[in-house]
Design a protein around this motif. Structure first.
Motif, PDB file in Angstrom:
ATOM      1  N   ARG A   7      -5.116  -8.609  -0.858  1.00 33.25           N
ATOM      2  CA  ARG A   7      -5.513  -7.415  -0.103  1.00 33.25           C
ATOM      3  C   ARG A   7      -7.010  -7.142  -0.219  1.00 33.25           C
ATOM      4  NH1 ARG A   7      -0.810  -4.849   2.075  1.00 33.25           N
ATOM      5  NH2 ARG A   7      -2.307  -3.961   3.514  1.00 33.25           N
TER       6      ARG A   7
ATOM      7  N   SER B 264     -22.946   2.379   1.980  1.00 32.81           N
ATOM      8  CA  SER B 264     -23.632   1.472   1.055  1.00 32.81           C
ATOM      9  C   SER B 264     -25.104   1.336   1.423  1.00 32.81           C
ATOM     10  CB  SER B 264     -22.960   0.091   1.057  1.00 32.81           C
ATOM     11  OG  SER B 264     -21.580   0.242   0.808  1.00 32.81           O
TER      12      SER B 264
ATOM     13  N   CYS C 187     -11.097  -7.209   0.590  1.00 31.97           N
ATOM     14  CA  CYS C 187     -11.759  -6.880   1.848  1.00 31.97           C
ATOM     15  C   CYS C 187     -12.173  -8.147   2.603  1.00 31.97           C
ATOM     16  CB  CYS C 187     -13.005  -6.053   1.560  1.00 31.97           C
ATOM     17  SG  CYS C 187     -13.928  -5.677   3.039  1.00 31.97           S
TER      18      CYS C 187
ATOM     19  N   ARG D 190       0.848  -1.200   0.000  1.00 36.48           N
ATOM     20  CA  ARG D 190       0.000   0.000   0.000  1.00 36.48           C
ATOM     21  C   ARG D 190       0.874   1.236   0.000  1.00 36.48           C
ATOM     22  NH1 ARG D 190      -4.980  -2.006  -0.829  1.00 36.48           N
ATOM     23  NH2 ARG D 190      -5.882  -3.171   0.903  1.00 36.48           N
TER      24      ARG D 190
ATOM     25  N   VAL E 211      -8.527   0.388  -2.222  1.00 37.20           N
ATOM     26  CA  VAL E 211      -7.538   1.096  -1.398  1.00 37.20           C
ATOM     27  C   VAL E 211      -6.240   1.050  -2.222  1.00 37.20           C
ATOM     28  CG1 VAL E 211      -6.322   1.118   0.803  1.00 37.20           C
ATOM     29  CG2 VAL E 211      -8.711   0.373   0.713  1.00 37.20           C
TER      30      VAL E 211
ATOM     31  N   ALA F 189     -12.759   1.166   8.330  1.00 37.42           N
ATOM     32  CA  ALA F 189     -13.006   0.233   7.224  1.00 37.42           C
ATOM     33  C   ALA F 189     -14.388  -0.402   7.308  1.00 37.42           C
ATOM     34  CB  ALA F 189     -11.931  -0.855   7.218  1.00 37.42           C
TER      35      ALA F 189
ATOM     36  N   ARG G 143      -3.312  -9.698   9.631  1.00 33.86           N
ATOM     37  CA  ARG G 143      -4.487 -10.254   8.946  1.00 33.86           C
ATOM     38  C   ARG G 143      -4.888 -11.581   9.616  1.00 33.86           C
ATOM     39  NH1 ARG G 143      -7.076  -8.825   3.317  1.00 33.86           N
ATOM     40  NH2 ARG G 143      -8.365 -10.633   3.053  1.00 33.86           N
TER      41      ARG G 143
ATOM     42  N   HIS H 259      -3.028   0.390  -4.147  1.00 29.28           N
ATOM     43  CA  HIS H 259      -2.003  -0.650  -4.073  1.00 29.28           C
ATOM     44  C   HIS H 259      -0.646  -0.034  -4.400  1.00 29.28           C
ATOM     45  CE1 HIS H 259      -4.386  -4.564  -4.017  1.00 29.28           C
ATOM     46  NE2 HIS H 259      -5.301  -3.625  -3.943  1.00 29.28           N
TER      47      HIS H 259
ATOM     48  N   THR I 224     -17.886   2.394   5.425  1.00 26.18           N
ATOM     49  CA  THR I 224     -18.169   1.788   4.119  1.00 26.18           C
ATOM     50  C   THR I 224     -19.557   1.137   4.093  1.00 26.18           C
ATOM     51  OG1 THR I 224     -16.988  -0.107   4.973  1.00 26.18           O
ATOM     52  CG2 THR I 224     -15.814   1.269   3.404  1.00 26.18           C
TER      53      THR I 224
ATOM     54  N   TRP J 216       1.943  -7.411   7.916  1.00 21.80           N
ATOM     55  CA  TRP J 216       0.586  -7.495   7.349  1.00 21.80           C
ATOM     56  C   TRP J 216       0.010  -8.910   7.543  1.00 21.80           C
ATOM     57  CZ3 TRP J 216      -0.839 -10.724   3.232  1.00 21.80           C
ATOM     58  CH2 TRP J 216      -2.174 -10.617   2.870  1.00 21.80           C
TER      59      TRP J 216
HETATM   60  C1  HEM Z   1     -19.966  -2.393   2.033  1.00 22.19           C
HETATM   61  C2  HEM Z   1     -18.964  -2.453   2.862  1.00 22.19           C
HETATM   62  C3  HEM Z   1     -17.517  -2.540   2.473  1.00 22.19           C
HETATM   63  C4  HEM Z   1     -16.901  -2.262   1.280  1.00 22.19           C
HETATM   64  C5  HEM Z   1     -17.540  -1.750  -0.004  1.00 22.19           C
HETATM   65  C6  HEM Z   1     -15.491  -2.534   1.457  1.00 22.19           C
HETATM   66  C7  HEM Z   1     -14.543  -2.390   0.463  1.00 22.19           C
HETATM   67  C8  HEM Z   1     -13.201  -2.637   0.641  1.00 22.19           C
HETATM   68  C9  HEM Z   1     -12.212  -2.490  -0.402  1.00 22.19           C
HETATM   69  C10 HEM Z   1     -12.495  -2.060  -1.830  1.00 22.19           C
HETATM   70  C11 HEM Z   1     -11.013  -2.790   0.139  1.00 22.19           C
HETATM   71  C12 HEM Z   1      -9.658  -2.733  -0.564  1.00 22.19           C
HETATM   72  C13 HEM Z   1      -9.410  -3.909  -1.477  1.00 22.19           C
HETATM   73  C14 HEM Z   1      -8.116  -3.765  -2.232  1.00 22.19           C
HETATM   74  O1  HEM Z   1      -7.362  -2.832  -1.974  1.00 22.19           O
HETATM   75  O2  HEM Z   1      -7.831  -4.575  -3.114  1.00 22.19           O
HETATM   76  C15 HEM Z   1     -11.229  -3.129   1.524  1.00 22.19           C
HETATM   77  C16 HEM Z   1     -10.235  -3.490   2.397  1.00 22.19           C
HETATM   78  C17 HEM Z   1     -10.465  -3.801   3.721  1.00 22.19           C
HETATM   79  N1  HEM Z   1     -11.684  -3.876   4.360  1.00 22.19           N
HETATM   80 FE1  HEM Z   1     -13.485  -3.526   3.528  1.00 22.19          FE
HETATM   81  N2  HEM Z   1     -15.289  -2.968   2.733  1.00 22.19           N
HETATM   82  C18 HEM Z   1     -16.491  -3.007   3.382  1.00 22.19           C
HETATM   83  C19 HEM Z   1     -16.723  -3.430   4.672  1.00 22.19           C
HETATM   84  C20 HEM Z   1     -15.765  -3.859   5.550  1.00 22.19           C
HETATM   85  C21 HEM Z   1     -16.016  -4.362   6.872  1.00 22.19           C
HETATM   86  C22 HEM Z   1     -17.407  -4.574   7.485  1.00 22.19           C
HETATM   87  C23 HEM Z   1     -14.798  -4.618   7.430  1.00 22.19           C
HETATM   88  C24 HEM Z   1     -14.446  -5.154   8.793  1.00 22.19           C
HETATM   89  C25 HEM Z   1     -15.247  -5.646   9.679  1.00 22.19           C
HETATM   90  C26 HEM Z   1     -13.786  -4.296   6.444  1.00 22.19           C
HETATM   91  C27 HEM Z   1     -12.428  -4.419   6.640  1.00 22.19           C
HETATM   92  C28 HEM Z   1     -11.469  -4.224   5.662  1.00 22.19           C
HETATM   93  C29 HEM Z   1     -10.047  -4.375   5.896  1.00 22.19           C
HETATM   94  C30 HEM Z   1      -9.381  -4.753   7.219  1.00 22.19           C
HETATM   95  C31 HEM Z   1      -9.417  -4.115   4.667  1.00 22.19           C
HETATM   96  C32 HEM Z   1      -7.921  -4.125   4.379  1.00 22.19           C
HETATM   97  C33 HEM Z   1      -7.464  -5.468   3.867  1.00 22.19           C
HETATM   98  C34 HEM Z   1      -5.972  -5.509   3.591  1.00 22.19           C
HETATM   99  O3  HEM Z   1      -5.372  -4.470   3.314  1.00 22.19           O
HETATM  100  O4  HEM Z   1      -5.390  -6.592   3.654  1.00 22.19           O
HETATM  101  N3  HEM Z   1     -14.406  -3.848   5.318  1.00 22.19           N
HETATM  102  N4  HEM Z   1     -12.574  -3.037   1.801  1.00 22.19           N
END
Ligand code: HEM
Length: 506
Positions: free
Chosen positions: A447, A317, A449, A104, A378, A309, A133, A380, A313, A129
């Motif tokens: 990476r 939505s 979600c 990132r 997010v 996060a 995770r 990259h 989000t 990371w």
């Molecule tokens: C509608 C709801 C949500 C959307 C649209 C969403 C979308 C995303 C997206 C697009 C990413 C980045 C993926 C990438 O960079 O390739 C992400 C990462 C992440 N999301 Fe979500 N998210 C949502 C809900 C949540 C919830 C409920 C949680 C936790 C309880 C969460 C925790 C995380 C975490 C920890 C990451 C980072 C993963 C990493 O960097 O390894 N997200 N999310």
């Protein structure tokens, strides 16, 4: 003696000159050798910044993709920004070369809020990371967690429905339902994290938390600080902005620590060495801390990451979904008819029911397609120089996958600008988990979600319960609610919170 000095001075100057000429030659040779992706012509120092401006949103970047192609490069001052806008190249970045592009970037502001990547969301791809995770998976991202907490989710939504029914103006002039849904989302995540909930929208602790999280989001997502990020010599002018960021960060982490983390630790010490009953997420995280796998700061940053996060989000939505349901009465009717047919009129929707409701699920997917909360994923980053689409990508480039463009391009979708849930009911099963590279609302690969396992059922439950209990309409005198967008560095939400009339269904 004097002649000797002049001669050696001459020699010295010549040597320096030769070194400079050599360095220029080598750097020219090197940059010649790099085959960079196409893009607008960059000027010295500013790069393309003056041409493309600050707001690099999904739509503007989509327009640039039409001009420069499925991969292009923007130089934003010192920073290289590579934008990917085709399913094949998205697959390359997120899947095939998932390790190479799995880091990132952070900018000066995200460095502050994440303690330079001591968290999980914004840390580079590597040992830290992987550990974070793994540690977060058991308490947050498994089916067991869903089954442990689904009753709490259903309870929170039940309470929200009751509260809305008690407000007379809800069925006449309308209310901002989003405000009550915000409390639902905080309670859902705080029950999961700390076994705590906030009684009402006026709860002073909830108000402080909401204000600090709101400030953190505003400061991080603003374009105001780009100049200091793109052009490091201008950074001193950001001193005031960064000072505010530091203050917000400190107050926020202190609030998490004093009111939630320390309280839970105290509870564990008064009820014996371990908390009785079901453990909540933070108890698992404490165990990792006790084992020495992570430190106290990492614990705080896990709480910080979930606040941003998970809550925002999902709330955004829900808000988009609600607005589209209000604007499409026929879709609202279809959702209600499906609920009545499958689970019965008046029977409250539960989490296990959501898997039996394909139309409701299609509404959730269509919401995520048309209004992606994180339209560019997010950001990259590649730690080392890499190859992509036949081009050389300099080390530490910011890689944006324009997921919104992939999901809204008329080349791949029929009438993409319209809200049509039926498109997800066809033969080919397009899932939100990334089985089709045109539809990546949660990203895919390393990476991606991990919260998808919670977000999808929570969204279906929220929209389903609202439609079951209310006829949802625009306020008097309006035929539709406004769905204008407001974007940030990489977030997207509705510009105006919708006022919605909610008439209870007998
Ligand atoms: C509608 C709801 C949500 C959307 C649209 C969403 C979308 C995303 C997206 C697009 C990413 C980045 C993926 C990438 O960079 O390739 C992400 C990462 C992440 N999301 Fe979500 N998210 C949502 C809900 C949540 C919830 C409920 C949680 C936790 C309880 C969460 C925790 C995380 C975490 C920890 C990451 C980072 C993963 C990493 O960097 O390894 N997200 N999310």
């Amino acid at each position: 003696m004097e002649i000797m000095t002049v001669a050696s001075l001459e020699k010295g100057l010549l040597a320096i000159f030769a070194v400079i000429v050599g360095a220029i030659f080598i750097s020219k040779l090197k940059s010649k050798k790099l085959k960079l992706p196409p893009g607008p012509l960059a000027v010295p120092i500013f790069g393309n910044w003056l041409q493309v401006g600050d707001d690099l949103n999904h739509r503007n970047l989509g327009d640039l993709a039409k001009k420069y192609g499925e991969i292009f490069l923007l130089k934003m001052g010192q920073r290289n920004l590579v934008v990917v806008s085709s399913p094949d190249l998205a697959k390359e970045v997120l899947h095939t070369q998932g390790v190479e592009f799995g880091s990132r970037t952070r900018n000066v502001v995200f460095d502050i809020f994440t303690g330079k990547g001591q968290d999980m969301v914004f840390t580079v791809y590597g040992e830290h990371w992987r550990k974070m995770r793994r540690i977060m998976t058991v308490p947050f991202f498994t089916n067991k967690v869903v089954q442990q907490y689904r009753f709490a989710w259903e309870d929170e939504l039940g309470r929200a429905v009751d509260d809305i029914k008690k407000r007379p103006e809800a069925s006449t002039t309308g209310i901002v339902i989003r405000r009550r849904l915000q409390l639902v989302m905080y309670n859902i995540m705080y029950r999961m994290m700390f076994d705590r909930r906030f009684e009402s929208e006026d709860d002073p602790l909830f108000l402080r938390l909401k204000a600090l999280n709101g400030e953190r989001s505003r400061l991080a997502q603003s374009f105001e600080y780009n100049y200091g990020d793109f052009i490091p010599v201008l950074r001193p002018f950001l001193r005031g902005y960064l000072k505010i960021c530091k203050e917000v960060k400190e107050s926020r982490l202190l609030l998490f620590k004093d009111y939630f983390i320390d309280e839970r630790k105290k509870l564990a010490s008064t009820t014996g060495s371990k908390v009785t009953g079901d453990k909540c997420a933070i108890d698992h995280i404490f165990e990792a801390e006790e084992k020495g796998e992570i430190n106290e700061d990492n614990v705080l940053y896990i709480v910080e990451n979930i606040n941003v996060a998970a809550i925002e989000t999902t709330l955004w939505s829900m808000e988009w979904g609600l607005a589209e349901i209000v604007n499409h009465p026929e879709i609202q009717q279809k959702i209600r008819a499906e609920l009545d047919a499958v689970i019965g009129r008046g029977v409250p929707l539960t989490e296990p029911d959501t898997t039996k409701l394909p139309y409701l699920q299609a509404v959730v997917k269509e919401t995520l397609r048309l209004h992606m909360a994180i339209p560019l994923l997010v950001p990259h980053m590649n730690l080392h120089q890499a190859k992509l689409g036949g081009y050389d990508i300099p080390a530490e480039s910011k890689i944006l996958v324009n997921a919104w463009f992939l999901a809204n391009n008329p080349e791949w979708w029929e009438k993409p600008e319209e809200f049509i849930p039926e498109r997800f009911l066809g033969e080919e099963k397009i899932e939100a988990s990334g089985n089709d590279f045109r539809f990546l609302p949660f990203g895919v690969g390393r990476r991606s979600c991990p919260g998808i396992i919670l977000a999808l059922p929570i969204l279906a439950l929220a929209l389903g319960r609202l439609v079951q209990n209310f006829e949802l309409l625009p306020p008097p005198g309006q035929s539709k609610v406004d769905v204008t967008e407001k974007g940030g560095q990489f977030s997207l939400h509705i510009l105006n919170h919708s006022v919605v009339v909610a008439k209870p269904i007998a």
